[in-house]
Scaffold this motif. Structure first.
Motif, PDB file in Angstrom:
ATOM      1  N   THR A 215       0.829  -1.214   0.000  1.00 27.23           N
ATOM      2  CA  THR A 215       0.000   0.000   0.000  1.00 27.23           C
ATOM      3  C   THR A 215       0.861   1.261   0.000  1.00 27.23           C
ATOM      4  OG1 THR A 215      -1.803  -1.136   1.160  1.00 27.23           O
ATOM      5  CG2 THR A 215      -1.779   1.266   1.257  1.00 27.23           C
ATOM      6  N   SER A 216       1.909   1.257   0.800  1.00 27.31           N
ATOM      7  CA  SER A 216       2.753   2.459   0.916  1.00 27.31           C
ATOM      8  C   SER A 216       3.569   2.710  -0.341  1.00 27.31           C
ATOM      9  CB  SER A 216       3.684   2.335   2.126  1.00 27.31           C
ATOM     10  OG  SER A 216       4.605   1.268   1.935  1.00 27.31           O
ATOM     11  N   THR A 217       3.946   1.645  -1.055  1.00 28.68           N
ATOM     12  CA  THR A 217       4.757   1.813  -2.256  1.00 28.68           C
ATOM     13  C   THR A 217       3.916   1.832  -3.523  1.00 28.68           C
ATOM     14  OG1 THR A 217       5.085  -0.590  -2.471  1.00 28.68           O
ATOM     15  CG2 THR A 217       6.711   0.653  -1.175  1.00 28.68           C
ATOM     16  N   GLY A 218       2.712   1.251  -3.460  1.00 30.95           N
ATOM     17  CA  GLY A 218       1.840   1.213  -4.634  1.00 30.95           C
ATOM     18  C   GLY A 218       2.275   0.221  -5.697  1.00 30.95           C
ATOM     19  N   ARG A 221       3.813  -6.016  -7.146  1.00 33.40           N
ATOM     20  CA  ARG A 221       4.783  -6.903  -7.792  1.00 33.40           C
ATOM     21  C   ARG A 221       6.209  -6.637  -7.289  1.00 33.40           C
ATOM     22  NH1 ARG A 221       4.291 -10.235 -12.013  1.00 33.40           N
ATOM     23  NH2 ARG A 221       2.133  -9.515 -12.295  1.00 33.40           N
ATOM     24  N   ARG A 222       6.524  -5.384  -7.063  1.00 39.59           N
ATOM     25  CA  ARG A 222       7.871  -5.052  -6.570  1.00 39.59           C
ATOM     26  C   ARG A 222       8.051  -5.569  -5.139  1.00 39.59           C
ATOM     27  NH1 ARG A 222      11.736  -1.472  -8.571  1.00 39.59           N
ATOM     28  NH2 ARG A 222      13.698  -2.000  -7.549  1.00 39.59           N
ATOM     29  N   VAL A 223       7.001  -5.484  -4.335  1.00 41.45           N
ATOM     30  CA  VAL A 223       7.074  -6.021  -2.970  1.00 41.45           C
ATOM     31  C   VAL A 223       7.253  -7.529  -3.014  1.00 41.45           C
ATOM     32  CG1 VAL A 223       5.834  -6.319  -0.791  1.00 41.45           C
ATOM     33  CG2 VAL A 223       5.693  -4.141  -2.009  1.00 41.45           C
ATOM     34  N   ALA A 224       6.540  -8.204  -3.913  1.00 42.56           N
ATOM     35  CA  ALA A 224       6.677  -9.656  -4.048  1.00 42.56           C
ATOM     36  C   ALA A 224       8.106 -10.027  -4.429  1.00 42.56           C
ATOM     37  CB  ALA A 224       5.694 -10.181  -5.095  1.00 42.56           C
ATOM     38  N   ARG A 225       8.690  -9.273  -5.371  1.00 43.86           N
ATOM     39  CA  ARG A 225      10.076  -9.550  -5.769  1.00 43.86           C
ATOM     40  C   ARG A 225      11.035  -9.333  -4.609  1.00 43.86           C
ATOM     41  NH1 ARG A 225       8.832  -6.891 -10.823  1.00 43.86           N
ATOM     42  NH2 ARG A 225       9.848  -5.001 -10.061  1.00 43.86           N
ATOM     43  N   PRO A 266       6.860 -18.640  -0.325  1.00 45.56           N
ATOM     44  CA  PRO A 266       6.184 -18.772  -1.631  1.00 45.56           C
ATOM     45  C   PRO A 266       4.712 -18.374  -1.574  1.00 45.56           C
ATOM     46  CG  PRO A 266       7.533 -20.698  -1.195  1.00 45.56           C
ATOM     47  CD  PRO A 266       7.498 -19.906   0.070  1.00 45.56           C
ATOM     48  N   ARG A 267       4.047 -18.675  -0.463  1.00 47.27           N
ATOM     49  CA  ARG A 267       2.637 -18.306  -0.333  1.00 47.27           C
ATOM     50  C   ARG A 267       2.482 -16.789  -0.252  1.00 47.27           C
ATOM     51  NH1 ARG A 267       1.875 -21.559   4.834  1.00 47.27           N
ATOM     52  NH2 ARG A 267      -0.065 -20.402   5.044  1.00 47.27           N
ATOM     53  N   ARG A 268       3.393 -16.127   0.441  1.00 39.34           N
ATOM     54  CA  ARG A 268       3.328 -14.671   0.530  1.00 39.34           C
ATOM     55  C   ARG A 268       3.575 -14.030  -0.824  1.00 39.34           C
ATOM     56  NH1 ARG A 268       7.742 -13.504   4.824  1.00 39.34           N
ATOM     57  NH2 ARG A 268       7.402 -11.338   4.135  1.00 39.34           N
ATOM     58  N   VAL A 269       4.541 -14.554  -1.572  1.00 38.06           N
ATOM     59  CA  VAL A 269       4.835 -14.013  -2.894  1.00 38.06           C
ATOM     60  C   VAL A 269       3.636 -14.198  -3.813  1.00 38.06           C
ATOM     61  CG1 VAL A 269       6.260 -14.310  -4.951  1.00 38.06           C
ATOM     62  CG2 VAL A 269       7.329 -14.315  -2.691  1.00 38.06           C
ATOM     63  N   ALA A 270       3.019 -15.398  -3.769  1.00 43.57           N
ATOM     64  CA  ALA A 270       1.855 -15.656  -4.615  1.00 43.57           C
ATOM     65  C   ALA A 270       0.698 -14.725  -4.260  1.00 43.57           C
ATOM     66  CB  ALA A 270       1.429 -17.114  -4.471  1.00 43.57           C
ATOM     67  N   ALA A 271       0.524 -14.476  -2.962  1.00 45.47           N
ATOM     68  CA  ALA A 271      -0.567 -13.592  -2.528  1.00 45.47           C
ATOM     69  C   ALA A 271      -0.337 -12.158  -3.009  1.00 45.47           C
ATOM     70  CB  ALA A 271      -0.691 -13.624  -1.012  1.00 45.47           C
ATOM     71  N   LEU A 272       0.914 -11.716  -3.031  1.00 46.12           N
ATOM     72  CA  LEU A 272       1.217 -10.363  -3.491  1.00 46.12           C
ATOM     73  C   LEU A 272       1.065 -10.221  -5.003  1.00 46.12           C
ATOM     74  CD1 LEU A 272       4.323  -9.670  -1.233  1.00 46.12           C
ATOM     75  CD2 LEU A 272       2.215  -8.312  -1.250  1.00 46.12           C
ATOM     76  N   LEU A 273       1.258 -11.307  -5.724  1.00 43.96           N
ATOM     77  CA  LEU A 273       1.096 -11.267  -7.171  1.00 43.96           C
ATOM     78  C   LEU A 273      -0.368 -11.357  -7.589  1.00 43.96           C
ATOM     79  CD1 LEU A 273       4.081 -13.536  -8.292  1.00 43.96           C
ATOM     80  CD2 LEU A 273       3.935 -11.035  -8.357  1.00 43.96           C
ATOM     81  N   ALA A 274      -1.227 -11.691  -6.645  1.00 45.67           N
ATOM     82  CA  ALA A 274      -2.666 -11.756  -6.895  1.00 45.67           C
ATOM     83  C   ALA A 274      -3.319 -10.469  -6.389  1.00 45.67           C
ATOM     84  CB  ALA A 274      -3.256 -12.973  -6.192  1.00 45.67           C
ATOM     85  N   PRO A 275      -4.583 -10.235  -6.763  1.00 50.55           N
ATOM     86  CA  PRO A 275      -5.284  -9.049  -6.243  1.00 50.55           C
ATOM     87  C   PRO A 275      -5.415  -9.118  -4.729  1.00 50.55           C
ATOM     88  CG  PRO A 275      -6.431  -9.956  -8.146  1.00 50.55           C
ATOM     89  CD  PRO A 275      -5.376 -10.949  -7.763  1.00 50.55           C
TER      90      PRO A 275
END
Length: 315
Positions: A215-218, A221-225, A266-275
């Motif tokens: 939310t803070s960075t908008g 995908r970048r957070v997931a990476r 991996p679950r956190r990354v997948a969640a960030l790549l999803a809505p």
């Protein structure tokens, strides 16, 4: 009491089955509240139920009933709880109380140590940079709380990723995530059946912090990476010694396997790549119903014990 007193135990067996759905399908902040409340309420309810079972059975022992001026014969007739059940409940109650007390003591010590460490560390705007090649970053609760980052972590990430990292760790401090973890672990200490709920909280607070960073960075995908990059950098690196109250972006190490069986990263990354997840009314309502049932059953069983003591009063 014959039925109501056992309801919290039944719910404690069933509730952990919902830990994974709640943590994966509910918005992380809501999931953290639901899992923490479930662990604490069910842990308290089962502890009270153990005490009620122990008390009810012991009243039927003439020598013990005489101490309270009760009629053991009347107690056995009104509510014939087996002495073996009562003794087992008493042993389990003692174990639950000792485990909860030990957990509270250890948590108090780690939080106190964290507060001392935070007060002694030289900081710049609440940030401490340690000279360490091992990549690591974590939030240290205290007065005030601090964010500790190693030079190895700073060298691993670029400037934008530094901001994501700090946003994640600040979320741990501002939302008091250590308190949620402590309360969930308290319930699990009293009732080991609830450990999946406490484990779920350690995951959802990381998801909560991830979403705050997004939310803070908008840029989800970048957070997931960044989360994946941090995990890869730390792979094979010995864990850095830290206070037990610390919360870090690494969370728990991931395991290989399909996403359904994957570790937290991996679950956190997948969640960030999803809505972003939304509130889940069905799971929220079901959780509320479970907690209400446990609370009402415990209150009913306590009320029944009160009536039993009144009925078996000395004649």
């Amino acid at each position: 009491m014959r039925i109501a007193v056992y309801v919290p135990f039944l719910l404690s067996v069933l509730a952990p089955l919902g830990a994974r759905p709640v943590s994966e399908r509910c918005e992380p902040r809501l999931a953290t509240w639901l899992l923490t409340a479930s662990s604490l309420v069910l842990g308290t309810a089962t502890t009270i139920s153990l005490g009620l079972l122990a008390a009810t059975g012991l009243i039927g022992v003439p020598q013990l009933a005489a101490l309270g001026h009760w009629s053991a014969t009347s107690a056995q007739r009104v509510d014939p709880t087996e002495l073996s059940v009562s003794l087992l409940s008493g042993l389990l109650l003692g174990g639950a109380v000792l485990a909860a007390a030990r957990m509270l003591w250890r948590r108090a010590r780690t939080l106190a140590a964290a507060a001392v460490d935070a007060a002694c560390m030289p900081t710049r705007d609440g940030l401490v940079v340690t000279e360490d090649d091992a990549p690591d970053a974590y939030a240290l609760p205290g007065l005030p709380g601090l964010i500790v980052v190693s030079t190895g972590m700073l060298h691993t990430l670029d400037e934008t990723e530094h901001g994501i990292l700090l946003a994640h760790e600040r979320a741990h401090l501002t939302a008091h995530h250590y308190a949620f973890v402590a309360l969930a672990q308290l319930g699990a200490a009293a009732n080991p059946l609830l450990r999946p709920l406490a484990k779920g909280v350690t995951y959802t607070i990381e998801r909560w912090a991830d979403e705050n960073a997004a939310t803070s960075t908008g840029d989800r995908r970048r957070v997931a990476r960044t989360v994946g990059k941090v995990a890869l950098a730390a792979h094979g690196t010995p864990a850095v010694a830290r206070a037990g109250a610390a919360l870090g972006i690494l969370g728990r190490r991931s395991r290989r396997g399909p996403l359904a069986k994957a570790g937290p990263v991996p679950r956190r990354v997948a969640a960030l790549l999803a809505p972003p997840l939304r509130r889940h009314p069905a799971l929220t309502t079901l959780t509320a119903a479970v907690l209400a049932a446990a609370t009402l059953a415990t209150a009913e069983a306590t009320h029944d014990l009160h009536h039993l003591l009144t009925a078996v009063g000395a004649h």
